[in-house]
Write an enzyme that holds these catalytic residues in place. Structure first.
Site, PDB file in Angstrom:
ATOM      1  N   SER A  40      -1.470 -35.096  55.424  1.00  0.00           N
ATOM      2  CA  SER A  40      -2.777 -35.572  55.103  1.00  0.00           C
ATOM      3  C   SER A  40      -2.732 -37.013  55.451  1.00  0.00           C
ATOM      4  O   SER A  40      -2.073 -37.832  56.448  1.00  0.00           O
ATOM      5  CB  SER A  40      -2.098 -36.138  53.395  1.00  0.00           C
ATOM      6  N   SER A  42      -2.427 -40.239  54.822  1.00  0.00           N
ATOM      7  CA  SER A  42      -2.359 -41.110  53.291  1.00  0.00           C
ATOM      8  C   SER A  42      -1.473 -42.261  54.481  1.00  0.00           C
ATOM      9  O   SER A  42      -1.002 -43.688  53.483  1.00  0.00           O
ATOM     10  CB  SER A  42      -1.504 -40.836  52.387  1.00  0.00           C
ATOM     11  N   LYS A 117       6.324 -42.225  53.037  1.00  0.00           N
ATOM     12  CA  LYS A 117       5.768 -43.442  53.096  1.00  0.00           C
ATOM     13  C   LYS A 117       6.348 -44.104  53.595  1.00  0.00           C
ATOM     14  O   LYS A 117       7.742 -44.325  54.390  1.00  0.00           O
ATOM     15  CB  LYS A 117       5.506 -43.881  51.379  1.00  0.00           C
ATOM     16  N   SER A 224      -3.731 -43.388  49.597  1.00  0.00           N
ATOM     17  CA  SER A 224      -2.277 -42.963  48.833  1.00  0.00           C
ATOM     18  C   SER A 224      -1.755 -42.876  48.122  1.00  0.00           C
ATOM     19  O   SER A 224      -2.365 -43.722  46.401  1.00  0.00           O
ATOM     20  CB  SER A 224      -1.644 -44.332  49.810  1.00  0.00           C
TER      21      SER A 224
END
Length: 276
Positions: A40, A42, A117, A224
């Site tokens: 993805s 994010s 992250k 996100s």
């Protein structure tokens, strides 16, 4: 009979070779490096959809999360069951704490999904977003404008995800823009972040990070699902120390296409790219 015996012996040797190869591969994946494919957007523009990297599992020591989950067909054995003997008390073997700004793969505390992250909040920190600006312990982080991030508005990666654009609705193949800034954390670590528009997650209450937990955010701030969102609604919330899998240091390979075999979509400029 001799030929049959020889054939049986050959099959058994092949089975043993495959078995030990799987054992060695499993140990390597558990103790040293885990492959991770970015699905993805994010973490744009630090990480792009289709980036492939190896996560350093030695960086923070080992916990149950260091063990791989086994999900093949109808077989679903979670890492927590495989490595239950080192689960509990939010501790790690040979543990080493992350630094603010590290890019980390971790297990989502509720459903065990792997996320990647950036850690921005350490135990005891007070984290808040005000008008899209990250505040740590009541102080705003440093921000500098860094132009626009430009990408093509088209389906990206195996999941066919279309990007969100700050410049509104654009047609297929058009430029999709996001304003970019360089964010500097209190320890001097700098990285780029992206903005798409004003939304609720740009203004939050104060999150006080509990002992033994960490606060994560994606660099593509408006796209996100991270610690700003509680686990009860599919967010990440505060992540326990034992849920960290490892640190991402470098992109090894990258493909902009739906398949890594489509060599004409490879991003050679991202091969072995160091992550900031």
């Amino acid at each position: 009979m001799a030929a049959t015996g020889k054939t049986s012996s050959s099959i058994w040797e092949t089975v043993k070779t495959v078995f030990w190869a799987l054992v060695i591969a499993g140990l390597f994946r558990t103790l040293f490096f885990q492959p991770f494919w970015i699905p993805s957007g994010s973490m744009k523009d630090t990480l792009l959809i289709g980036d492939f990297l190896f996560v350093n599992k030695m960086a923070y020591g080992y916990s149950y999360a260091s063990c791989p989950s086994i999900r093949v067909g109808g077989l679903n054995i979670d890492a927590q069951k495989i490595c239950a003997f080192i689960d509990g008390d939010n501790t790690r073997i040979f543990g080493s704490e992350p630094e603010r700004g590290d890019i980390i793969v971790f297990r989502q505390p509720t459903d065990g999904t792997d996320f990647i992250k950036r850690v921005v909040g350490l135990p005891g920190d007070r984290i808040q977003m005000k008008e899209g600006v990250l505040h740590i312990n009541e102080a705003a982080v440093g921000l500098e404008p860094a132009g626009d991030f430009v990408e093509e508005f088209t389906r990206q990666g195996p999941l066919g995800i279309r990007p969100r654009c700050e410049n509104g609705v654009v047609g297929e193949g058009a430029d999709c823009l996001k304003s970019r800034q360089i964010e500097t954390l209190p320890n001097g670590r700098s990285h780029s972040i992206l903005n798409i528009g004003d939304q609720r997650s740009d203004n939050t209450g104060v999150f006080t990070v509990p002992a033994g937990h960490y606060f994560f955010m994606g660099d593509n701030r408006d796209n996100s699902t991270d610690s700003r969102f509680p686990q009860a609604v599919g967010g990440v919330g505060f992540v326990p120390f034992e849920n960290l899998i490892g640190r991402a240091n470098r992109v090894v390979f990258s493909s902009a296409g739906r398949s890594m075999l489509a060599f004409w979509t490879w991003r050679s400029d991202r091969f072995f790219k160091r992550l900031e």
